[in-house]
Each structure stands twice: as structure tokens, then as C-alpha cells.
Design a protein around this motif. Sequence first.
Motif, PDB file in Angstrom:
ATOM      1  N   SER A 193      47.956  47.950  36.221  1.00 17.21           N
ATOM      2  CA  SER A 193      47.304  46.634  36.259  1.00 17.21           C
ATOM      3  C   SER A 193      48.073  45.583  35.455  1.00 17.21           C
ATOM      4  CB  SER A 193      45.870  46.724  35.723  1.00 17.21           C
ATOM      5  OG  SER A 193      45.050  47.498  36.558  1.00 17.21           O
ATOM      6  N   PHE A 200      44.203  43.961  42.681  1.00 17.24           N
ATOM      7  CA  PHE A 200      43.599  45.005  41.849  1.00 17.24           C
ATOM      8  C   PHE A 200      44.112  46.382  42.293  1.00 17.24           C
ATOM      9  CE2 PHE A 200      40.801  41.404  42.370  1.00 17.24           C
ATOM     10  CZ  PHE A 200      40.464  41.086  41.067  1.00 17.24           C
ATOM     11  N   ASP A 202      43.505  50.889  41.789  1.00 21.79           N
ATOM     12  CA  ASP A 202      42.456  51.882  41.518  1.00 21.79           C
ATOM     13  C   ASP A 202      42.947  53.037  40.664  1.00 21.79           C
ATOM     14  OD1 ASP A 202      44.110  53.157  43.309  1.00 21.79           O
ATOM     15  OD2 ASP A 202      42.589  53.451  44.856  1.00 21.79           O
ATOM     16  N   ARG A 203      44.028  52.840  39.928  1.00 24.15           N
ATOM     17  CA  ARG A 203      44.576  53.907  39.080  1.00 24.15           C
ATOM     18  C   ARG A 203      45.303  53.296  37.895  1.00 24.15           C
ATOM     19  NH1 ARG A 203      47.382  56.953  43.661  1.00 24.15           N
ATOM     20  NH2 ARG A 203      45.458  56.214  44.612  1.00 24.15           N
ATOM     21  N   ASP A 204      45.395  54.050  36.824  1.00 24.35           N
ATOM     22  CA  ASP A 204      46.061  53.563  35.617  1.00 24.35           C
ATOM     23  C   ASP A 204      47.569  53.481  35.791  1.00 24.35           C
ATOM     24  OD1 ASP A 204      43.702  53.282  34.206  1.00 24.35           O
ATOM     25  OD2 ASP A 204      43.804  55.291  33.329  1.00 24.35           O
ATOM     26  N   GLU A 236      38.415  43.429  44.032  1.00 26.97           N
ATOM     27  CA  GLU A 236      38.151  44.391  42.970  1.00 26.97           C
ATOM     28  C   GLU A 236      37.060  45.374  43.375  1.00 26.97           C
ATOM     29  OE1 GLU A 236      37.377  44.415  38.135  1.00 26.97           O
ATOM     30  OE2 GLU A 236      36.960  42.600  39.301  1.00 26.97           O
ATOM     31  N   SER A 237      36.055  44.887  44.110  1.00 33.30           N
ATOM     32  CA  SER A 237      34.947  45.761  44.513  1.00 33.30           C
ATOM     33  C   SER A 237      35.434  46.872  45.438  1.00 33.30           C
ATOM     34  CB  SER A 237      33.847  44.954  45.201  1.00 33.30           C
ATOM     35  OG  SER A 237      34.353  44.272  46.342  1.00 33.30           O
ATOM     36  N   ALA A 239      38.541  48.054  45.478  1.00 34.54           N
ATOM     37  CA  ALA A 239      39.394  48.932  44.669  1.00 34.54           C
ATOM     38  C   ALA A 239      38.566  49.970  43.920  1.00 34.54           C
ATOM     39  CB  ALA A 239      40.223  48.109  43.692  1.00 34.54           C
ATOM     40  N   LYS A 240      37.333  49.615  43.550  1.00 33.56           N
ATOM     41  CA  LYS A 240      36.494  50.522  42.767  1.00 33.56           C
ATOM     42  C   LYS A 240      35.761  51.557  43.614  1.00 33.56           C
ATOM     43  CE  LYS A 240      35.666  47.386  38.870  1.00 33.56           C
ATOM     44  NZ  LYS A 240      34.647  46.605  38.126  1.00 33.56           N
ATOM     45  N   LYS A 246      36.595  54.057  50.911  1.00 31.97           N
ATOM     46  CA  LYS A 246      37.709  53.169  51.296  1.00 31.97           C
ATOM     47  C   LYS A 246      38.176  53.483  52.715  1.00 31.97           C
ATOM     48  CE  LYS A 246      40.026  52.208  46.833  1.00 31.97           C
ATOM     49  NZ  LYS A 246      39.397  53.077  45.836  1.00 31.97           N
TER      50      LYS A 246
END
Length: 329
Positions: A193, A200, A202-204, A236-237, A239-240, A246
Motif C-alpha cells: 500500500s 487499494f 488486499d495484501r501487505d 476499497e470495499s 479490495a476487502k 471477488k
Amino acid sequence: MINEKTEGINILSLFDGISCAKLALERAGIKINKYYCSEIDKSALAIQKHHYGKDKNFIQLGDVKDINGIELSDEIDLVVFGSPCTNLSSINPIDRRGLEGEESKLFYEALRILTEIRVSKPASKKLYFLMENVASMKAVDRDKITEELSKIFYDAQLLKIDSALITPAHRRRLYWTNIPNVSVPDATDVTFSDILENGFVDRDKANVLLSGNVTLTNGIFRHFKMNIGNIIYKDESFAKLPKEEKLLRYPAILEASGYIGKSGSNPEELDFPNGCYRHPSIKEYSRLMTVPDLYVDGVPKISKTDKLKVLGLAFSVNVVAHLFKGLRQ
């Protein structure tokens, strides 16, 4: 060891690509006298020329097969290389002949050059080396590389490092070297990120950078099924959402966008043409590899595809710089 404040060192970088070894040495604070390198890829050579074309101490030698190590032996203090991983990597389902594969057997050219330099160099003058390659190679190939390098360097050692420790992306690599005091770096908190221009994730940490990416049409399915490629979401929604959700929602989003791939469309790098996700920009790809933003992106007349390709074959600069710090006195 090298006293870089007074001496500096001469480098030979084989399979040099976009000269990330040079970037890493500079980032580690090592003074470079002469930088000899070997590369044949046209896009990589164009990037080298853009940055170093007027530098008389940057010396491009061409094809690795044509290099005579004996002629360079008096000059070279450090040899750096990452020979082709094509036939070694687990990502290649077609030809995993390892060191006997058409491209990966070029390791033996590097071995020849190392041997020629080592046997021709005065015993009183130390020769250092660093080799990088994929951690997913078969054990038989890993052990063969270790055996061959240990014949030349009694102090050769092997480290396994995932670049995600200190960069925003995974890149699991093996490093063979005789540089003293090397170690696996301590982890930092840099994330995927942190390097985004918009959108956005969905992973670090990003997936390992390859020389290509998944498509903007149905690539999301391959992305999750094979855990390859990198994508950045518009919302963002979305991505979460869980992976399964998905995959259920995406086809309708794609249809509503009207995006049908390569039929004349030419989206901007930071647009979301399929209404859902985009590829990283070249700046973002560079940041994943800890390469300066404009080092690749700022070079004209090279396609995004070719820029991604050379970045996918590059070193993670911060990792190699960490290892090079062992050269400092």
C-alpha cells in the motif's frame, strides 16, 4: 575488505540487466572505480545508455560468452551475477531442465569467467563474488551451484532471503557469496500500500515481480488460482472482499465496463478500464524492486511491456545493497 573512501573497487556484472548491481553498490556507500558489465537485451541496453552512456568508467562488454576473464583478472575486485533462472524456476511448467536448460546453463559461462579471473589474479589480492538466483530451484541444482562455487572460493556461503523483509514485494532468492559478515536483513514495515499512486490492495506484500502480468480481462482468476501477478483495485470495499466473493462479482463488473481487452483500447496507467482493477504503473513496479522512480520509467522509446520485463529480471536493490555493506571497512 575494501576501504571504499580511498580505494574504491572495480566491478564485473554479468547478465547485468539494468545495472541494479551498480545502484546497490552506490546505495551501500561503496565507491566504484570501473563498472564492467555484460548484457545483450536491447531494452536493458537502452536504459544503461540513457543513464551511463557518457560515463567512461561504465564499460559494456556485450555477450557473456565473449568475455575473457584472464584479460580482466588484474582489474576486477568483485564479480556479480544472476544467471538466467528460466529453466530453474518453478514458475516454468514446460522446461525445468535446471542447469542443463538452454538458458540456465549460462551459469557455466559465469563459472568459467570466475575461474579465469581467480586463477590469474595474484594470491595476495582478494576476489569477491555475489550470485543471485531463484529459491524455487530444485535441490540438485542448488547443491550443484554450491559445489562448483566452493571449488573456486573456499569461503563461499549461501543465504536464502525473501525480499519482502525490506521491500514491498516477495522475491524469494538464494544468494551465494564470499563477502564477509553478510546476514539476512531485519524486517521492516514497508508494505504494498505504501507505494501506490492510487487504488487499494488486499495484501501487505505484493507477489514476486515477473517479466509479465495477468490480463485486464480475466486475469483476476489466474491471479488467485496461481498466486501470480499483481493487481490494484479501484474500490476499497471490493479490495476487502473475500477471494471467493471477488471472483463471483467481477464478471458483472467487467461486462458493465465494456472493456474487451486489446481491441484498440489504450488505457492510461492509473485508469481502471475494466471497472475493477489495474496493473501497477512502471513507477510502482520500480518501487516494488526498490529501483528509483524514474530510473526505468523516465527512459523514452521503451514500451511498458519491455520496461516490466527488465524490472522482472532485476535485483531487489535494497537486498543486494544490504549484502554489499559487508565490503565496507
